[in-house]
Design a protein around this motif. Sequence first.
Motif, PDB file in Angstrom:
ATOM      1  N   GLN A  19     -13.182  -4.687  -2.715  1.00  0.00           N
ATOM      2  CA  GLN A  19     -14.402  -4.275  -3.496  1.00  0.00           C
ATOM      3  C   GLN A  19     -15.049  -5.298  -4.025  1.00  0.00           C
ATOM      4  OE1 GLN A  19     -12.359  -1.043  -5.686  1.00  0.00           O
ATOM      5  NE2 GLN A  19     -13.439   0.065  -4.738  1.00  0.00           N
TER       6      GLN A  19
ATOM      7  N   MET B 289     -16.447  -1.729 -15.829  1.00  0.00           N
ATOM      8  CA  MET B 289     -14.847  -2.334 -15.772  1.00  0.00           C
ATOM      9  C   MET B 289     -15.010  -3.398 -16.554  1.00  0.00           C
ATOM     10  SD  MET B 289     -13.524  -1.705 -11.974  1.00  0.00           S
ATOM     11  CE  MET B 289     -13.069   0.102 -11.626  1.00  0.00           C
ATOM     12  N   ASP B 290     -15.795  -4.461 -16.169  1.00  0.00           N
ATOM     13  CA  ASP B 290     -15.742  -5.719 -16.870  1.00  0.00           C
ATOM     14  C   ASP B 290     -17.088  -6.095 -16.772  1.00  0.00           C
ATOM     15  OD1 ASP B 290     -15.004  -8.315 -17.240  1.00  0.00           O
ATOM     16  OD2 ASP B 290     -13.462  -8.398 -15.850  1.00  0.00           O
TER      17      ASP B 290
ATOM     18  N   LEU C 165     -18.706  -6.406  -3.387  1.00  0.00           N
ATOM     19  CA  LEU C 165     -19.630  -6.219  -4.463  1.00  0.00           C
ATOM     20  C   LEU C 165     -20.617  -7.359  -4.597  1.00  0.00           C
ATOM     21  CD1 LEU C 165     -20.479  -4.558  -7.013  1.00  0.00           C
ATOM     22  CD2 LEU C 165     -18.914  -5.948  -8.371  1.00  0.00           C
TER      23      LEU C 165
ATOM     24  N   LEU D   1     -21.606 -11.909 -13.946  1.00  0.00           N
ATOM     25  CA  LEU D   1     -21.367 -13.374 -13.131  1.00  0.00           C
ATOM     26  C   LEU D   1     -21.415 -13.224 -11.606  1.00  0.00           C
ATOM     27  CD1 LEU D   1     -18.350 -15.049 -15.279  1.00  0.00           C
ATOM     28  CD2 LEU D   1     -20.793 -15.946 -14.967  1.00  0.00           C
ATOM     29  N   ALA D   2     -21.016 -11.835 -11.186  1.00  0.00           N
ATOM     30  CA  ALA D   2     -21.158 -11.415 -10.103  1.00  0.00           C
ATOM     31  C   ALA D   2     -22.598 -11.150  -9.475  1.00  0.00           C
ATOM     32  CB  ALA D   2     -20.183 -10.362  -9.555  1.00  0.00           C
TER      33      ALA D   2
ATOM     34  N   LYS E   6     -18.725  -8.646 -18.523  1.00  0.00           N
ATOM     35  CA  LYS E   6     -19.028 -10.124 -17.997  1.00  0.00           C
ATOM     36  C   LYS E   6     -18.908 -10.418 -16.604  1.00  0.00           C
ATOM     37  CE  LYS E   6     -17.460 -14.480 -19.932  1.00  0.00           C
ATOM     38  NZ  LYS E   6     -16.146 -15.165 -20.263  1.00  0.00           N
ATOM     39  N   ALA E   7     -17.881  -9.971 -16.154  1.00  0.00           N
ATOM     40  CA  ALA E   7     -17.617 -10.397 -14.620  1.00  0.00           C
ATOM     41  C   ALA E   7     -18.774  -9.966 -13.762  1.00  0.00           C
ATOM     42  CB  ALA E   7     -16.179  -9.882 -14.179  1.00  0.00           C
ATOM     43  N   ALA E   8     -19.093  -8.489 -13.946  1.00  0.00           N
ATOM     44  CA  ALA E   8     -20.060  -8.083 -13.337  1.00  0.00           C
ATOM     45  C   ALA E   8     -21.203  -8.942 -13.270  1.00  0.00           C
ATOM     46  CB  ALA E   8     -20.403  -6.608 -13.721  1.00  0.00           C
TER      47      ALA E   8
ATOM     48  N   ASP F  61      -6.008  -4.727  -0.497  1.00  0.00           N
ATOM     49  CA  ASP F  61      -6.673  -3.378  -1.280  1.00  0.00           C
ATOM     50  C   ASP F  61      -5.857  -3.298  -2.410  1.00  0.00           C
ATOM     51  OD1 ASP F  61      -8.651  -2.269   0.535  1.00  0.00           O
ATOM     52  OD2 ASP F  61      -6.861  -1.895   1.881  1.00  0.00           O
ATOM     53  N   GLU F  62      -5.336  -4.308  -3.078  1.00  0.00           N
ATOM     54  CA  GLU F  62      -4.858  -4.472  -4.375  1.00  0.00           C
ATOM     55  C   GLU F  62      -5.746  -4.768  -5.402  1.00  0.00           C
ATOM     56  OE1 GLU F  62      -1.416  -4.625  -5.568  1.00  0.00           O
ATOM     57  OE2 GLU F  62      -1.244  -3.403  -3.958  1.00  0.00           O
TER      58      GLU F  62
ATOM     59  N   GLY G 258     -15.546 -14.523 -12.527  1.00  0.00           N
ATOM     60  CA  GLY G 258     -16.700 -13.392 -11.965  1.00  0.00           C
ATOM     61  C   GLY G 258     -15.644 -12.171 -11.279  1.00  0.00           C
ATOM     62  N   LEU G 259     -14.398 -12.229 -11.338  1.00  0.00           N
ATOM     63  CA  LEU G 259     -13.689 -10.927 -10.644  1.00  0.00           C
ATOM     64  C   LEU G 259     -13.695  -9.652 -11.635  1.00  0.00           C
ATOM     65  CD1 LEU G 259     -11.010 -12.761  -8.917  1.00  0.00           C
ATOM     66  CD2 LEU G 259     -13.025 -12.085  -7.912  1.00  0.00           C
ATOM     67  N   VAL G 260     -14.228  -8.693 -11.037  1.00  0.00           N
ATOM     68  CA  VAL G 260     -14.136  -7.434 -11.897  1.00  0.00           C
ATOM     69  C   VAL G 260     -12.704  -6.823 -11.609  1.00  0.00           C
ATOM     70  CG1 VAL G 260     -15.233  -5.174 -12.069  1.00  0.00           C
ATOM     71  CG2 VAL G 260     -16.449  -6.967 -11.362  1.00  0.00           C
ATOM     72  N   THR G 261     -12.319  -6.850 -12.901  1.00  0.00           N
ATOM     73  CA  THR G 261     -10.834  -6.584 -13.149  1.00  0.00           C
ATOM     74  C   THR G 261     -10.948  -4.925 -12.805  1.00  0.00           C
ATOM     75  OG1 THR G 261     -10.328  -8.111 -14.647  1.00  0.00           O
ATOM     76  CG2 THR G 261      -8.840  -6.288 -14.727  1.00  0.00           C
ATOM     77  N   GLY G 262     -10.028  -4.353 -11.859  1.00  0.00           N
ATOM     78  CA  GLY G 262      -9.861  -3.096 -11.773  1.00  0.00           C
ATOM     79  C   GLY G 262     -10.427  -2.803 -10.359  1.00  0.00           C
ATOM     80  N   LEU G 263     -11.368  -3.497  -9.852  1.00  0.00           N
ATOM     81  CA  LEU G 263     -11.613  -3.473  -8.551  1.00  0.00           C
ATOM     82  C   LEU G 263     -10.690  -4.115  -7.568  1.00  0.00           C
ATOM     83  CD1 LEU G 263     -15.541  -3.772  -8.415  1.00  0.00           C
ATOM     84  CD2 LEU G 263     -14.274  -1.663  -8.610  1.00  0.00           C
TER      85      LEU G 263
ATOM     86  N   ASN H  94       0.798  -1.155  -0.148  1.00  0.00           N
ATOM     87  CA  ASN H  94      -0.122  -0.081  -0.110  1.00  0.00           C
ATOM     88  C   ASN H  94       0.997   1.184   0.077  1.00  0.00           C
ATOM     89  OD1 ASN H  94      -2.449  -1.031  -0.071  1.00  0.00           O
ATOM     90  ND2 ASN H  94      -2.433  -1.596   2.262  1.00  0.00           N
TER      91      ASN H  94
ATOM     92  N   LYS I 243     -14.170   3.393 -13.237  1.00  0.00           N
ATOM     93  CA  LYS I 243     -13.914   4.557 -12.157  1.00  0.00           C
ATOM     94  C   LYS I 243     -14.388   6.078 -12.724  1.00  0.00           C
ATOM     95  CE  LYS I 243     -11.167   2.812  -8.810  1.00  0.00           C
ATOM     96  NZ  LYS I 243     -12.188   1.742  -8.615  1.00  0.00           N
TER      97      LYS I 243
ATOM     98  N   LEU J  43     -20.684   1.938  -6.978  1.00  0.00           N
ATOM     99  CA  LEU J  43     -19.606   0.638  -7.036  1.00  0.00           C
ATOM    100  C   LEU J  43     -20.269  -0.361  -8.189  1.00  0.00           C
ATOM    101  CD1 LEU J  43     -17.244  -0.958  -6.060  1.00  0.00           C
ATOM    102  CD2 LEU J  43     -18.816  -1.883  -4.402  1.00  0.00           C
TER     103      LEU J  43
END
Lengths: 361, 521
Positions: free
Chosen positions: B371, A218-219, B375, A225-226, A221-223, B411-412, B362-367, A2, A287, A211
């Motif tokens: 998050q 951002m994504d 999410l 799936l989420a 497809k992933a969203a 937080d990465e 299903g992981l949002v790249t960039g978050l 960080n 973002k 969010l």
Amino acid sequence: MNSSKPAGAKGLVAEVVRKQYFWGIIAIVLLLAVNVFKDPSYLAISISPTDGNLVGNLIDILRAAAPVLMIAVGMCLVVATGGIDLSVGSIMVVAGAVSMELLAGSNAPDSLGAAFIAIVVALAISGLLGAVNGVLVSVVGLQPFISTLVVMLAGRGLAKVITGGQNTSAVNEPFRWVANGYAIGIPVVFVLAVLITIAVGMLVRKSALGLMIEAIGMDAKAARLAGLNRRGLLMTAYISSGLLAGVAGIFATASVMTVDVSRTGYQLELDAILAVVIGGTSLAGGKFNITGAAIGAILIATLDKTVVFLGVSSSATPAFKAIVIVALCLLQSERVRALFRQRRIQRPTGTAATKKETVSA
Amino acid sequence: MSDRSLQISEAPWAGAEVLRASGLVVDRDSSVALDGAGVTLYAGEIHALMGVNGAGKSTLVAALTGALPVVGGEIRLDGRALGRMTTTQASAAGIASVYQEASLCGNLSVAENIMIGQEARGRFGIDWPETHRVARRTLSRLGLDDLDSTTPVWALPVAERQLVAIARAVVHDPRVLVLDEPTSSLEPHEVERIFSVLAGIRARGAAVLFVSHILEQVFAVSDRVTVLREGRDVGTFETDDIDRAELISVMLGQDLDSLRMLGSGTRPHRQEPEGDPIYRTDKLGLRGAVAPVDIDLYRGEILGFAGLRGSGRTEFANVMTGSLRADTGEARIDGRVVKMRDPAQALRLRLGMVTEDAADDGLVTGLTVRQNIVLARQALRGWADPVGAAEADTLVEELTESLSIPADLIDEPVDRLSTGNRRRVALARILATRPRVLILDDPTRGADVAAKAAIERKIERLAGDGVAIVYISSEMEDVVRLSDRIAIFRDREKIAEVSSGPGLSVDTIVELIADDSHYDM
Ligand SMILES: Nc1ncnc2c1ncn2[C@@H]1O[C@H](COP(=O)(O)OP(=O)(O)OP(=O)(O)O)[C@@H](O)[C@H]1O
Ligand SMILES: [Mg+2]
């Protein structure tokens, strides 16, 4: 891993400097400086002796910023989803046309009731046009660029149909007050615009809407799936953008109490996109930063006023804005950033090994 | 299955030094991924590269093959220092590579994939007949004569794709072949095939460096092993001189005593399921993927799916969650018929799935990790009811800790995580939705030893809390060890169901799979 943030006031300054909209603030200051250079009294704000309101160039800038602020906030949400809304300028003119026609045709044209009805109907139709965008993008699956281009072309046509091709004017004091009135000495439009911006900002940041919108941007497809409701979120973004464009249209027409079907809102989508980009929201989606978009909107208003003040031909402004957009997009592109970064790494900031090499070389 | 079954003939490896990398420093974005790592390879050896998730194995592979720029240290090939190089230059110099996520073009044929970028050239551009001949020759050299070089790659099973990627790497007889987890999630017989190919390459005097988390494989085929920890190499050993426990303790950087918890005891199995099934399928199937299957899944039990790849086990899991839409039969949750349409709907029914395919995690790249976890919980709740900061902290802390996701990664952004860590975050994401039914397809794939133990413990605890779990793995032993019941799949149908218990062994299941009697109809 960080990056440790320095604390205190210094830390806050460092934080702001890192934000992209910092450059927007710098640009505003520079433009004002240019104006002051030409006329040292440019920044003077006086209190009007007749009604106690503040008057001055800065106040004019704030008033001019209000409509751009509205469409920039809407655009910001749409851009965050990975889309774009080219129809905001046309929705503005439709909102203006609807309200002017309603006022002009009303039995009691100067009443508060007529103003209220005009505003509500204009907003409803703007929201509807936003919903059309939303449906085309999320249900039909057209590209946002094409969908909103269609509505952009259709919108201006619709406005002409509504007014019969005329530039309709009306007289209605309450409606006029929205754009020209003062509340505690400050222009009502600007107060309204700021309040609406804060309300939208709070809504998206205090709820999970922000969010979620970022996630689909951002994504996608992933969203999905989420488990996010992509369709609903896209509809929300485009309808919000439509509604805010409606507000902007009311602001713009109320200041002159005339809708100019070919000029109201014309090319303002460009201003909105520019404001969003200046604010540090990437056109690639993801973002977003509403504060940044607001600063971008004020910068544009400042730019417009400056151009007029300096007497530069106003036909040159669009070219100038286009150059600013391209420059900012370049700065945001990964590749260009990587170029800068590599330069930095190659300097002896790196590890002991590289240091030795550069010394011996 | 014994280590011996994988044993390949002894290596003639006391050869000359081929590649020496030392003190390599590699930056990834802002963080230092390698901080003085090195490895030395000799001609005719198979060298394993080990380390926990995020230790820097893939980064080292990328540095050796020119895929990532090196900012410190040096790489010498045959004694000659290699400067800054691109992947093309690296492969021209004789360093060939197979990356962690095999990168082939699905639409191109096997031969085209092998030869793309290294086509045979004649006077008038590419000499296609010769190109295809070279491709076929390479395949047969690897003992792959049975593979049709004109089939498109998408039609191949994962193991054969991996073999094609290897063939692509060895067309021009590399001096050094580097492979990043070529065997994770492969079946034992597929692994053996890949290893016999590697032994062939070693026999030609090349050096092979391969990354693996699977100790059995490392001990079975490698001559030496180098361990990375936090971006540095912390030891190189002859595999004959070190035992598993020692190797694990070097990897984790902990002494042997604190590793007792990693012991892999069999968990006490529940007797028989009670009550009504939470998830029941009635002749649920999809033509071409899996024949109609009846399954009863009860609260708090782990139902294993055993079978080889292509047996229908993964396909049926996908049908159960709606990732594939069933065309026959019906599924019931709590006795009510449900039609599975998409993941969002499955989530609403509190049905979670971890897929075998990393690209679909299903992981949002960039978050960030945090998050992404929040999410998932949020998606369940809708936008209007935000997960509060305190609740989010508890949730994230609980999940990352129980899956041993390092706290400094929270937080990465997820795209900066190593593959194994990312897969664990994908699992955490699903768990954040508090599923009542959880379908796990190879959840420990790519996980290091400690992480694997943590995941398995978490699965057991979830079952203890009443979650109904379907557990799929190519490691039959794991399925037997964890499951209460096991459904056995073969040839795209379920052929048997057995209760787990002390009497059940891997061999029983293998026999059931091999048994032909159920065909006598
Ligand atoms: N694309 C990336 N961008 C930034 N940092 C990364 C990236 N990939 C990996 N890292 C970081 O580099 C370090 C080493 O990662 P690497 O992928 O080499 O690990 P690994 O040993 O291959 O792990 P795994 O067993 O999970 O594959 C980690 O700290 C990781 O967070
Ligand atoms: Mg890796």
